[in-house]
Motif scaffolding. Structure first.
Motif, PDB file in Angstrom:
ATOM      1  N   ILE A   1     -52.078-157.717  89.925  1.00 41.65           N
ATOM      2  CA  ILE A   1     -51.144-158.355  90.077  1.00 41.65           C
ATOM      3  C   ILE A   1     -49.586-158.221  90.763  1.00 41.65           C
ATOM      4  O   ILE A   1     -49.511-159.034  91.048  1.00 41.65           O
ATOM      5  CB  ILE A   1     -50.094-157.559  88.098  1.00 41.65           C
ATOM      6  CG1 ILE A   1     -51.575-158.024  87.015  1.00 41.65           C
ATOM      7  CG2 ILE A   1     -48.979-158.019  88.297  1.00 41.65           C
ATOM      8  CD1 ILE A   1     -50.341-157.834  85.828  1.00 41.65           C
ATOM      9  N   ALA A   2     -48.972-157.035  91.269  1.00 42.65           N
ATOM     10  CA  ALA A   2     -47.728-157.174  92.088  1.00 42.65           C
ATOM     11  C   ALA A   2     -48.185-157.477  93.025  1.00 42.65           C
ATOM     12  O   ALA A   2     -47.892-158.562  93.805  1.00 42.65           O
ATOM     13  CB  ALA A   2     -47.742-155.580  92.464  1.00 42.65           C
ATOM     14  N   THR A   3     -49.613-157.710  93.218  1.00 46.39           N
ATOM     15  CA  THR A   3     -50.226-158.461  94.999  1.00 46.39           C
ATOM     16  C   THR A   3     -50.256-159.355  95.034  1.00 46.39           C
ATOM     17  O   THR A   3     -49.797-160.187  95.850  1.00 46.39           O
ATOM     18  CB  THR A   3     -51.710-157.585  95.608  1.00 46.39           C
ATOM     19  OG1 THR A   3     -51.132-156.017  95.936  1.00 46.39           O
ATOM     20  CG2 THR A   3     -52.381-158.504  96.389  1.00 46.39           C
ATOM     21  N   ALA A   4     -50.850-160.290  93.761  1.00 46.99           N
ATOM     22  CA  ALA A   4     -51.371-161.703  93.831  1.00 46.99           C
ATOM     23  C   ALA A   4     -49.891-162.382  93.455  1.00 46.99           C
ATOM     24  O   ALA A   4     -49.660-163.261  94.203  1.00 46.99           O
ATOM     25  CB  ALA A   4     -51.857-161.585  92.397  1.00 46.99           C
ATOM     26  N   ALA A   5     -48.708-161.460  92.902  1.00 44.82           N
ATOM     27  CA  ALA A   5     -47.832-162.062  92.725  1.00 44.82           C
ATOM     28  C   ALA A   5     -46.804-162.268  94.551  1.00 44.82           C
ATOM     29  O   ALA A   5     -46.181-163.172  94.439  1.00 44.82           O
ATOM     30  CB  ALA A   5     -46.759-162.029  91.867  1.00 44.82           C
ATOM     31  N   LYS A   6     -47.306-161.324  94.862  1.00 47.73           N
ATOM     32  CA  LYS A   6     -46.540-161.112  95.894  1.00 47.73           C
ATOM     33  C   LYS A   6     -46.713-162.527  97.173  1.00 47.73           C
ATOM     34  O   LYS A   6     -46.354-163.140  98.096  1.00 47.73           O
ATOM     35  CB  LYS A   6     -46.156-160.500  97.115  1.00 47.73           C
ATOM     36  CG  LYS A   6     -46.088-160.580  97.920  1.00 47.73           C
ATOM     37  CD  LYS A   6     -45.689-158.892  98.504  1.00 47.73           C
ATOM     38  CE  LYS A   6     -45.113-159.050  99.657  1.00 47.73           C
ATOM     39  NZ  LYS A   6     -44.947-156.621 100.976  1.00 47.73           N
ATOM     40  N   ALA A   7     -48.194-162.942  96.906  1.00 53.17           N
ATOM     41  CA  ALA A   7     -48.946-163.775  97.652  1.00 53.17           C
ATOM     42  C   ALA A   7     -48.813-164.847  97.452  1.00 53.17           C
ATOM     43  O   ALA A   7     -49.695-166.157  97.404  1.00 53.17           O
ATOM     44  CB  ALA A   7     -50.556-163.278  97.561  1.00 53.17           C
ATOM     45  N   GLY A   8     -48.505-165.416  95.915  1.00 54.59           N
ATOM     46  CA  GLY A   8     -47.893-167.049  95.483  1.00 54.59           C
ATOM     47  C   GLY A   8     -48.918-166.374  94.270  1.00 54.59           C
ATOM     48  O   GLY A   8     -48.887-168.399  94.381  1.00 54.59           O
ATOM     49  N   ALA A   9     -49.940-166.073  94.333  1.00 53.18           N
ATOM     50  CA  ALA A   9     -50.508-166.397  92.832  1.00 53.18           C
ATOM     51  C   ALA A   9     -49.398-167.132  91.390  1.00 53.18           C
ATOM     52  O   ALA A   9     -48.486-166.781  90.900  1.00 53.18           O
ATOM     53  CB  ALA A   9     -51.589-165.642  92.472  1.00 53.18           C
ATOM     54  N   ILE A  10     -50.623-168.004  90.799  1.00 55.53           N
ATOM     55  CA  ILE A  10     -50.018-168.142  89.505  1.00 55.53           C
ATOM     56  C   ILE A  10     -50.641-167.065  88.173  1.00 55.53           C
ATOM     57  O   ILE A  10     -49.631-167.695  87.308  1.00 55.53           O
ATOM     58  CB  ILE A  10     -50.382-169.236  88.803  1.00 55.53           C
ATOM     59  CG1 ILE A  10     -52.210-169.796  89.055  1.00 55.53           C
ATOM     60  CG2 ILE A  10     -49.199-170.701  89.976  1.00 55.53           C
ATOM     61  CD1 ILE A  10     -52.012-171.422  88.588  1.00 55.53           C
TER      62      ILE A  10
ATOM     63  N   ASP B   1     -56.038-167.165 101.200  1.00 54.50           N
ATOM     64  CA  ASP B   1     -54.474-167.881 100.561  1.00 54.50           C
ATOM     65  C   ASP B   1     -54.680-168.147  98.623  1.00 54.50           C
ATOM     66  O   ASP B   1     -55.384-168.606  98.301  1.00 54.50           O
ATOM     67  CB  ASP B   1     -55.098-169.302 101.059  1.00 54.50           C
ATOM     68  CG  ASP B   1     -53.893-169.817 100.609  1.00 54.50           C
ATOM     69  OD1 ASP B   1     -53.342-170.338  99.679  1.00 54.50           O
ATOM     70  OD2 ASP B   1     -54.137-171.794 100.947  1.00 54.50           O
ATOM     71  N   LEU B   2     -53.293-167.025  98.780  1.00 53.56           N
ATOM     72  CA  LEU B   2     -53.820-167.095  96.774  1.00 53.56           C
ATOM     73  C   LEU B   2     -52.560-168.350  95.960  1.00 53.56           C
ATOM     74  O   LEU B   2     -52.330-167.603  95.059  1.00 53.56           O
ATOM     75  CB  LEU B   2     -53.693-165.626  96.737  1.00 53.56           C
ATOM     76  CG  LEU B   2     -54.337-164.925  96.871  1.00 53.56           C
ATOM     77  CD1 LEU B   2     -54.069-163.343  96.623  1.00 53.56           C
ATOM     78  CD2 LEU B   2     -55.933-165.217  95.967  1.00 53.56           C
ATOM     79  N   LYS B   3     -52.209-168.707  97.207  1.00 54.06           N
ATOM     80  CA  LYS B   3     -51.056-169.469  96.497  1.00 54.06           C
ATOM     81  C   LYS B   3     -51.351-170.315  96.077  1.00 54.06           C
ATOM     82  O   LYS B   3     -51.882-171.239  96.157  1.00 54.06           O
ATOM     83  CB  LYS B   3     -49.937-169.794  98.161  1.00 54.06           C
ATOM     84  CG  LYS B   3     -48.619-170.816  97.376  1.00 54.06           C
ATOM     85  CD  LYS B   3     -47.600-170.921  99.213  1.00 54.06           C
ATOM     86  CE  LYS B   3     -46.562-171.788  98.476  1.00 54.06           C
ATOM     87  NZ  LYS B   3     -45.297-172.419  99.116  1.00 54.06           N
ATOM     88  N   GLY B   4     -50.578-170.739  94.390  1.00 52.33           N
ATOM     89  CA  GLY B   4     -50.701-172.121  93.312  1.00 52.33           C
ATOM     90  C   GLY B   4     -52.092-171.608  93.141  1.00 52.33           C
ATOM     91  O   GLY B   4     -52.621-172.728  92.165  1.00 52.33           O
ATOM     92  N   LYS B   5     -52.783-170.376  92.697  1.00 54.89           N
ATOM     93  CA  LYS B   5     -54.382-169.714  92.533  1.00 54.89           C
ATOM     94  C   LYS B   5     -54.415-169.224  92.372  1.00 54.89           C
ATOM     95  O   LYS B   5     -53.481-168.147  91.532  1.00 54.89           O
ATOM     96  CB  LYS B   5     -55.332-169.854  93.988  1.00 54.89           C
ATOM     97  CG  LYS B   5     -55.154-170.835  95.279  1.00 54.89           C
ATOM     98  CD  LYS B   5     -55.891-171.401  95.933  1.00 54.89           C
ATOM     99  CE  LYS B   5     -56.178-172.461  97.081  1.00 54.89           C
ATOM    100  NZ  LYS B   5     -56.846-171.898  98.498  1.00 54.89           N
ATOM    101  N   ILE B   6     -55.795-168.879  91.207  1.00 59.27           N
ATOM    102  CA  ILE B   6     -56.012-167.896  90.514  1.00 59.27           C
ATOM    103  C   ILE B   6     -56.692-166.484  91.109  1.00 59.27           C
ATOM    104  O   ILE B   6     -57.840-166.996  91.359  1.00 59.27           O
ATOM    105  CB  ILE B   6     -56.529-168.465  88.943  1.00 59.27           C
ATOM    106  CG1 ILE B   6     -55.809-169.542  88.474  1.00 59.27           C
ATOM    107  CG2 ILE B   6     -56.574-167.124  87.810  1.00 59.27           C
ATOM    108  CD1 ILE B   6     -56.846-169.696  87.141  1.00 59.27           C
ATOM    109  N   LEU B   7     -56.021-165.283  90.869  1.00 55.76           N
ATOM    110  CA  LEU B   7     -56.897-164.806  91.552  1.00 55.76           C
ATOM    111  C   LEU B   7     -58.083-164.076  90.826  1.00 55.76           C
ATOM    112  O   LEU B   7     -57.957-163.503  89.544  1.00 55.76           O
ATOM    113  CB  LEU B   7     -55.832-163.398  92.127  1.00 55.76           C
ATOM    114  CG  LEU B   7     -57.027-162.166  92.873  1.00 55.76           C
ATOM    115  CD1 LEU B   7     -55.257-161.804  93.977  1.00 55.76           C
ATOM    116  CD2 LEU B   7     -57.005-160.719  91.635  1.00 55.76           C
TER     117      LEU B   7
END
Length: 567
Positions: free
Chosen positions: A172-181, A156-162
Motif C-alpha cells: 500500500i505505501a509503495t503504491a500510494a507513493k507511486a501515485g496508484a489509486i 508506471d502506476l500513476k492513476g492505476k490499480i496495482l
C-alpha cells in the motif's frame, strides 16, 4: 493402618458425593439450555461485519442486553451487587473512528457480471478502507507478480490499480507513493485450503491514513484476474462504499451475585468483534443463553451460587484485559476465567475439532506423543511460564463427561494464546479457552451461519455452566474429589511421559534431558495439587490439606521410580 484405610474410604465417598453434585448441575443445564436460543442469537450477530463502535457491534451488544432483561437481569445503577442479577453497558469514547462496510464490486470493463462483489464476499473490503466516488472509478490494472522490488521496477502506476499475487499490506505505501489509486492483492493461509475453497477471503485491515483504497481477493478471483492481465491490457470498474465515523465502544457485563463470597468470581468472556459466524457470533450466542439459563435457575432456587458468576461481551482481549486491570480490588477476587471463542462449529463442514486450550503446562514446551499444537501455532513457552493448577484437568474432565453423554468429541491442545483467556493468564488468574480448530473457513467470508451447529453450542454451554456451577459452590467434598481426580490424571501423564522418554533414550536422546522432562511434569502436578487448597468456599477441616499431602507423596514416589528406571 486404620488411618490410611479410613482416609481411602473417605476419598471414595467424597468422589461419589461430588460426582452426585456435578450430576445435578449436568441435569439442570442439559434440561434448561435451549440451543435454538443460542442459534438465533448467533444468526442475528453474524449478519454484521462487527468492528468496535460500528452498527453491527452495537446492535449485537443491545441484542444481548434484551436477552438479559427478559431473563430478569436489572440494569445496574450504583453497584453490581445491588440486586442478585445485574447488568451494565460500559461506554467509552474511541480514540479513532469506527468503520463499517456497505457495498463493493469489481467488474472487468467489457464484461456484464462482476468479477467479485460484497454480497458474496464481505471480506473483500479491508477494515479502514475508504470509499471510492459514488459513481465508482475506472482504471487500468497493472499486475506486478509477487510485488517484489524487481517486479515493481519501472512500472508506471500513476492513476492505476496495482494488483499483486501477494498481501496488500506491504504494497500500500509503495503504491500510494507511486501515485496508484488502489491496490488489490491475495494472501490466504494454507489451513484455509484456498485452492479447494476458491471463494474464501480472509478478513484484513489497512492503515486508515493510507490515502488510497485496497481490496482483498479470493484464490479463484485472483487467478481469473491474473490470467486476464497476462493476455493484455485490463481495465476495472471499482465501486467501494464504506462508512467511517466517530462512535463509542460498548462492553456489556452481567453479574449473578454470590450469596456467601460475592467478591470471589468465575468470569466468562466472549468477544463480539470480527465478521464471522463461528468466529465469534457463536461465542456471543452461547454465552447469552448461558446467562439466561443461570438467571432462570437462580430465580427458581435451583441454583444458589456462593461465589459470583460474571458474563462479559466486548472487544477481544481489550475488554477482558480492561475488566481485570481497571479494578485491582475486583481483580483479586477473580478465581477463574474462561473464553468462549468459535464454540459452535459443525465439524463435518469445517473440519475443525472442539478443543480446550490448556493453561501453560509442560506439553507447551515438550509437545510430543498424542499432544499436538493446532495450526494456529505454538507460542514461546519457557519453564518459568508454566501455570500449575487443577483447572486444566478439572475442565477437561467435565467436558469429557458431557462428550461421553452426548457422543461429542472433545480434545485439547497445549497453550498457544491469542484469545480472551490470555489476559487472565497474564494477570496470574487461571484461564482457559474453549474453541475449534483447524477450521478451513477460519477468518474467511465463508464462515457463515450454515457452518454452525446448535447442538455443539449446547454441548459447550452445558460443559461451561456445569464446571462453573461446581466451582462457585465448591465445598470440601468437591475439593477432596478434585484431589483424587488430579492425582489420577497426574499418574497417567507421568506414565505417558516415562514411556516417551524411555523410547527417546533408546533412540539416542540425552538421558539427562529426558529425566528433566519427567521431573518437570512431576513438579507441575505437585504444584497443581496445592492449588486445590483454596477451592472450597468454606474450608471447615484439614481433610483437603491431608488429601493433598497424601496425593503429593504418591506423585513424588512415582516420579522418583520413573527417574530411577530411565537409564
Amino acid at each position: 493402618m486404620k488411618k490410611i484405610i479410613l482416609f481411602a474410604l473417605t476419598l471414595i465417598t467424597t468422589t461419589v458425593f461430588s460426582q452426585s453434585q456435578t450430576d445435578t448441575y449436568f441435569k439442570l443445564t442439559r434440561a434448561n439450555f435451549n440451543q435454538d436460543n443460542a442459534y438465533a442469537t448467533t444468526a442475528f450477530v453474524e449478519k454484521y461485519f462487527r468492528v468496535p463502535g460500528n452498527t453491527g457491534f452495537n446492535a449485537s451488544i443491545h441484542y444481548v442486553e434484551n436477552i438479559l432483561k427478559k431473563a430478569g437481569f436489572v440494569e445496574q445503577k450504583n453497584d453490581e451487587f445491588e440486586s442478585p442479577l445485574t447488568y451494565r453497558i460500559e461506554k467509552r469514547p474511541m480514540k479513532r473512528n469506527t468503520w463499517e462496510p456497505v457495498d463493493a464490486s469489481v467488474t472487468i470493463v467489457g464484461e456484464k457480471m462482476p468479477l467479485i462483489a460484497y454480497q458474496t464476499n464481505r471480506n473483500m473490503i479491508p477494515i479502514n478502507c475508504p470509499s471510492t466516488p459514488t459513481e465508482g472509478i475506472t482504471a487500468e490494472v497493472i499486475f506486478v507478480g509477487r510485488g517484489t522490488a524487481k517486479e515493481l521496477e519501472g512500472k508506471d502506476l500513476k492513476g492505476k490499480i496495482l494488483f499483486a499475487d501477494a498481501s496488500t499490506g506491504r504494497l500500500i505505501a509503495t503504491a500510494a507513493k507511486a501515485g496508484a489509486i488502489g491496490v488489490m492483492g491475495y494472501a490466504m493461509p494454507k489451513y484455509n485450503q484456498p485452492e479447494k475453497y476458491q471463494t474464501s477471503i480472509s478478513f484484513g485491515s489497512m492503515p486508515a491514513d493510507a490515502g488510497i483504497w485496497s481490496l482483498l481477493l479470493s484464490y479463484g478471483v485472483k487467478e481469473k484476474l491474473k490470467a486476464a492481465c497476462l493476455t493484455g491490457k485490463v481495465e476495472l470498474k471499482v465501486n467501494i462504499q464504506t462508512k467511517i465515523y466517530q462512535s463509542e465502544e460498548l462492553t456489556i457485563v452481567a453479574n449473578v451475585k454470590g450469596n456467601i463470597k460475592p467478591n470471589e468470581r468465575f468470569v466468562y468472556s466472549a468477544h463480539v468483534q470480527e465478521p464471522g459466524a463461528n468466529d465469534n457470533a457463536t461465542g456471543v450466542g452461547t454465552l447469552a443463553e448461558m446467562a439466561r439459563v443461570t438467571a432462570s435457575l437462580v430465580k427458581t432456587g435451583k441454583l444458589k451460587p456462593q461465589r459470583t458468576l460474571t458474563f462479559l461481551w466486548g472487544d477481544e482481549i481489550v475488554s477482558t484485559r480492561r475488566y481485570i486491570i481497571e479494578d485491582t480490588t475486583r481483580s483479586k477476587g477473580i478465581l477463574w476465567g474462561m473464553s468462549l471463542d468459535m464454540v459452535g462449529e459443525d465439524t463435518q463442514k469445517t473440519g475443525g475439532s472442539f478443543l480446550i486450550e490448556k493453561m501453560p503446562d509442560p506439553s507447551a514446551i515438550w509437545t510430543r506423543g498424542t499432544d499436538k499444537h493446532s495450526e494456529w501455532g505454538a507460542g514461546d513457552v519457557k519453564e518459568k511460564d508454566l501455570f500449575p493448577h487443577y483447572y486444566n484437568d478439572f475442565i477437561f474432565d467435565i467436558c469429557k463427561a458431557q462428550g461421553k453423554f452426548a457422543n461429542w468429541t472433545v480434545n485439547f491442545n497445549p497453550f498457544e494464546g491469542g484469545s480472551d483467556h490470555t489476559p487472565f493468564l497474564q494477570n496470574k488468574i487461571p484461564g482457559l479457552l474453549m474453541w475449534h480448530f483447524t477450521d478451513v473457513f477460519y477468518h474467511t467470508d465463508n464462515d457463515r451461519i450454515d457452518k454452525v451447529s446448535a447442538t455443539t453450542m449446547k454441548n459447550v454451554g452445558i460443559s461451561a455452566l456445569t464446571a462453573a456451577y461446581t466451582l462457585v459452590t465448591a465445598n470440601e467434598i468437591t475439593a477432596s474429589a478434585t484431589v483424587t481426580q488430579v492425582k489420577n490424571d497426574a499418574l497417567i501423564r507421568l506414565k505417558t511421559e516415562f514411556e516417551l522418554s524411555k523410547k527417546a533414550i533408546a533412540d539416542g536422546k540425552s538421558v539427562a534431558d529426558e529425566k528433566h522432562i519427567v521431573e518437570v511434569w512431576g513438579k507441575y502436578y505437585r504444584d497443581a495439587l496445592a492449588t486445590i487448597g483454596t477451592m472450597a468456599v468454606k474450608p471447615e477441616t484439614t481433610k483437603v490439606g491431608s488429601a493433598i499431602k497424601v496425593a503429593t507423596l504418591e506423585i513424588e514416589k512415582q516420579t522418583q521410580t520413573y527417574l530411577t528406571e530411565l537409564k
